[in-house]
Motif scaffolding. Structure first.
Motif, short mmCIF file in Angstrom:
data_model
loop_
_atom_site.label_atom_id
_atom_site.label_comp_id
_atom_site.label_asym_id
_atom_site.label_seq_id
_atom_site.Cartn_x
_atom_site.Cartn_y
_atom_site.Cartn_z
N ASP A 451 34.83 45.12 11.29
CA ASP A 451 33.34 44.83 12.20
C ASP A 451 33.49 43.72 12.53
O ASP A 451 33.30 43.23 12.02
N GLU A 452 32.52 43.87 14.34
CA GLU A 452 32.03 42.82 14.21
C GLU A 452 30.81 41.80 13.24
O GLU A 452 30.77 40.47 13.38
N GLY A 453 30.44 42.31 12.35
CA GLY A 453 29.09 41.82 11.13
C GLY A 453 29.84 41.50 10.24
O GLY A 453 29.14 40.87 9.41
N VAL A 454 31.36 41.84 9.77
CA VAL A 454 32.31 41.07 9.16
C VAL A 454 32.85 39.22 9.58
O VAL A 454 33.59 39.56 9.95
N ASN A 455 32.08 38.64 8.73
CA ASN A 455 32.48 37.04 9.48
C ASN A 455 33.42 36.12 7.69
O ASN A 455 32.53 36.42 7.17
N VAL A 456 34.57 35.93 8.25
CA VAL A 456 34.80 34.72 7.31
C VAL A 456 35.29 33.26 7.73
O VAL A 456 35.09 32.54 8.90
N HIS A 457 33.65 32.48 7.26
CA HIS A 457 33.88 31.31 7.82
C HIS A 457 33.14 29.96 6.73
O HIS A 457 33.16 30.11 5.59
N VAL A 458 33.41 28.64 6.74
CA VAL A 458 33.47 28.24 6.06
C VAL A 458 31.52 27.05 6.09
O VAL A 458 30.97 26.41 4.90
N MET A 459 31.08 27.13 7.29
CA MET A 459 29.62 26.46 7.03
C MET A 459 28.88 27.23 8.88
O MET A 459 30.21 28.02 9.31
N SER A 460 27.93 27.06 8.90
CA SER A 460 27.23 27.34 10.02
C SER A 460 27.47 27.11 10.71
O SER A 460 27.91 25.77 11.20
N LYS A 461 27.52 27.30 12.36
CA LYS A 461 28.28 26.63 13.57
C LYS A 461 27.17 25.16 13.86
O LYS A 461 27.66 24.54 13.45
N GLN A 462 25.93 25.77 13.58
CA GLN A 462 24.93 24.68 13.38
C GLN A 462 24.74 23.14 12.69
O GLN A 462 25.24 21.41 13.34
N SER A 463 25.30 23.55 10.96
CA SER A 463 26.10 22.32 10.60
C SER A 463 27.44 22.23 11.10
O SER A 463 27.56 20.39 10.76
N ALA A 464 28.46 22.89 10.81
CA ALA A 464 29.23 22.45 11.60
C ALA A 464 29.63 21.27 12.38
O ALA A 464 30.66 20.40 12.98
N ALA A 465 29.16 21.88 13.63
CA ALA A 465 28.44 20.50 15.36
C ALA A 465 28.06 19.23 14.21
O ALA A 465 28.97 18.50 15.08
N ARG A 466 27.29 19.97 13.94
CA ARG A 466 27.18 18.73 13.43
C ARG A 466 27.84 17.88 12.16
O ARG A 466 28.33 16.05 12.87
N ILE A 467 28.60 17.83 11.91
CA ILE A 467 29.13 17.33 11.02
C ILE A 467 30.52 17.04 11.80
O ILE A 467 30.77 15.33 11.03
N THR A 468 30.77 17.68 12.42
CA THR A 468 31.63 17.04 13.18
C THR A 468 31.40 16.31 14.79
O THR A 468 32.71 15.88 15.67
N LEU A 469 30.20 16.24 14.79
CA LEU A 469 29.97 15.28 15.80
C LEU A 469 30.45 16.12 17.48
O LEU A 469 30.72 15.51 17.87
N ARG A 470 30.21 17.57 17.56
CA ARG A 470 30.46 18.13 18.34
C ARG A 470 28.98 19.16 19.24
O ARG A 470 28.40 19.17 18.24
N THR A 471 29.69 19.28 19.85
CA THR A 471 28.49 20.70 20.77
C THR A 471 28.97 22.61 19.62
O THR A 471 29.91 22.30 20.24
N ILE A 472 28.14 23.03 20.06
CA ILE A 472 28.24 24.35 19.62
C ILE A 472 29.56 24.86 20.10
O ILE A 472 30.31 25.36 20.01
N ASP A 473 29.90 24.84 21.36
CA ASP A 473 30.02 24.87 22.59
C ASP A 473 31.62 24.30 22.33
O ASP A 473 32.93 25.36 22.90
N GLU A 474 31.53 23.71 21.94
CA GLU A 474 32.78 22.98 22.21
C GLU A 474 33.85 23.48 20.87
O GLU A 474 35.00 22.77 20.75
#
Length: 565
Positions: A451-474
């Motif tokens: 189902d599209e609502g079933v997600n697995v990951h380590v962090m929100s996209k916003q926080s992951a972008a900040r920590i890795t110094l990337r944009t969400i598009d990247e």
């Protein structure tokens, strides 16, 4: 004199130097050293230069006649982040140490932490690896103490703080830091009013070595001196394995947590005082609070599936956000557990279904109660219904040791699995970060809805972008090259950890037909577990894992086995 002081400093050394310093002269033998040719296959495609040891040093040797296995994380490479290769090196060598101890040959594991947690550029590979590391530690503790050291520089954060919380003995210096959520992540997720990541005094008073020792989250505080660290290691070895490790002291920590009033201003000094008092007033029961009726339309997926799967059995949970009921899957007794929203939670950062302090300790309590009740009887199944958007991000959570609450849940699930309880994680919703590590990842089998609502990951996209110094598009672009970075369940399936991905079920509004489908899958999983090892090795033997999903993890373990003796 100054030169000698610098030479004895442990904090200022590299990861490899630290491993050398703990072992007797000439006894150091490195496994999978930089010349072994094993490095992360997932970094170059993202424009990152890999390192030939992937930031983890594994060494065998001796300390005063004791056989040691030293695992040292190099914080200068990718912030000590755990990826597929580095994680497999740690998990794989702990698994080998377990077999050696089981054969009667004692070898004492020492983990030197300098890690921000999962390496975000490899995301779910790190999540899987940290779960396997935790599983090995819990199993090893039955034979020898597992010793953790947090010297300084980075510290232990994210999933590796949970790992530290599982250690039999944890040694810290004043320069060490220990917390589930890094200051920058808390600020990103909860705002600067919750935690100012630039306030160094706030950081050290919340998660620094002095505070962690005074509030019960580490056993030993030492000066930054190699000889004193060695003495602490030898003392831990002499003491032997703990009868009740910190992550299994459920009654004491629940009492401690109950003594806290989150509506008041919490200070480090106040928490120290409450911790001392809790040793004198252990009661083991969490004060019951009334259940909140959220209304049918407001129920989370986790709560809907809990109600459906428990078939009207009473919820015996003591707090509104952790549901617990005993029911049946076919003719097999089962305890169902779910974490759900509680808009009146006394911890504001855990009101939307997040996995927080109370959730960790209460999950641990309910599992251990089932284990005790079934000690001399058939072991009931334990089903974790997983719909957790994240761990709770907040100042209170870090001050009160959310990492240890998560470790308690991990420990309980792993201990139940090792005791013979079939443990299944059923995922109808989100399975994110430390919440999923704590509630689900120690299961014998993982089952999810397609189902599209079933997600697995380590962090929100916003926080992951900040920590890795990337944009969400990247970040989105990177997921096309590394499936482990993607959030969708189909990408997670390719890594080989899922026992089954169930199609054709309505995740949001399940009916009786959907229930029958899911129950049949749960029954099949229980039968499959019955004749299988009680570890997490099935995640490396599945078709997806063998056909590329976990190739590096498998290769690392093979090479470690070749070099072990």
């Amino acid at each position: 004199m100054l030169l000698n002081t610098l030479k004895s400093s442990f904090v200022e050394c590299s990861g490899r130097e630290r491993a050398h310093m703990l072992l007797d002269d000439s006894s150091f033998r490195e496994l999978l050293d930089p010349f072994s040719g094993v490095e992360s296959p997932h970094l170059e495609t993202q424009g990152i230069v890999p390192q030939s040891d992937d930031g983890v040093i594994i060494a065998r040797g001796e300390l005063s006649g004791n056989s040691l296995l030293v695992i040292s994380i190099e914080g200068n490479f990718q912030g000590g982040g755990i990826g597929e290769v580095s994680g497999a090196k740690i998990a794989g060598v702990l698994e080998l140490a377990l077999k050696e101890n089981q054969s009667g040959k004692y070898i004492y594991p020492v983990l030197i932490f300098d890690s921000g947690g999962v390496r975000l550029q490899e995301a779910n590979y790190g999540l899987l690896s940290i779960a396997e590391i935790g599983a090995a530690i819990v199993a090893l503790r039955e034979y020898v103490p597992v010793i953790g050291i947090i010297p300084g520089k980075i510290g232990a954060f994210g999933g590796m703080s949970i790992t530290a919380g599982l250690c039999s003995t944890l040694i810290m210096t004043r320069e060490g830091r220990l917390g589930l959520n890094g200051p920058e992540v808390i600020e990103q997720e909860a705002g600067i009013e919750e935690f100012d990541s630039m306030d160094r005094r706030l950081i050290w008073n919340t998660i620094g070595g002095n505070q962690r020792k005074a509030s019960g989250f580490t056993e030993i505080l030492v000066e930054d001196d190699c000889d004193r660290l060695k003495q602490s290691i030898l003392s831990s070895i002499t003491q032997g394995k703990e009868e009740t490790p910190r992550s299994a002291e459920v009654d004491r920590y629940i009492t401690f947590l109950e003594s806290v009033n989150p509506s008041e201003k919490l200070t480090p000094e106040k928490i120290r005082s409450l911790w001392i008092q809790s040793d004198l007033t252990i009661k083991g029961d969490c004060a019951q609070r009334g259940k909140i009726d959220l209304g049918e339309g407001a129920k989370s997926r986790g709560q809907k599936w809990f109600n459906l799967l428990t078939s009207g059995s009473p919820d015996i949970g003591e707090i509104p956000s952790v549901l617990c009921a005993d029911s049946f899957i076919g003719n097999k007794a089962a305890r169902f557990l779910a974490v759900v929203p509680d808009k009146a939670s006394r911890f504001p950062r855990a009101r939307a279904g997040e996995f927080g302090l109370e959730q960790g300790w209460m999950i641990a309590k309910y599992i251990r109660e089932a284990m005790e009740e079934d000690r001399n009887n058939e072991k009931r199944a334990i089903v974790a219904i997983v719909d957790v958007p994240s761990q709770a991000y907040g100042y209170r959570e870090e001050l009160l040791g959310i990492h240890q609450a998560c470790a308690a849940a991990v420990d309980a699930y792993a201990s139940a699995r090792l005791a013979g309880h079939p443990v299944i994680a059923f995922i109808p919703g989100k399975a994110i970060s430390g919440a999923f590590l704590s509630h689900g990842m120690q299961a014998n089998r993982l089952i999810a809805l397609d189902d599209e609502g079933v997600n697995v990951h380590v962090m929100s996209k916003q926080s992951a972008a900040r920590i890795t110094l990337r944009t969400i598009d990247e970040l989105e672009e990177a997921t096309k090259k590394v499936p482990a970075m993607a959030y969708d369940i189909k990408s997670f399936e390719k890594l080989g950890a899922l026992h089954e991905l169930i199609v054709g079920v309505n995740a949001d509004d399940p009916n009786e037909t959907d229930l029958l489908i899911v129950c049949s899958k749960l029954m099949y999983a229980i039968a499959d577990i019955k004749n299988s090892p009680r570890d997490l090795s099935s995640r490396l033997t599945s078709t997806f894992a063998r056909n590329g999903g976990r190739s590096a993890s498998i290769l690392v373990r093979e090479k470690l086995k070749e070099q072990w003796c």
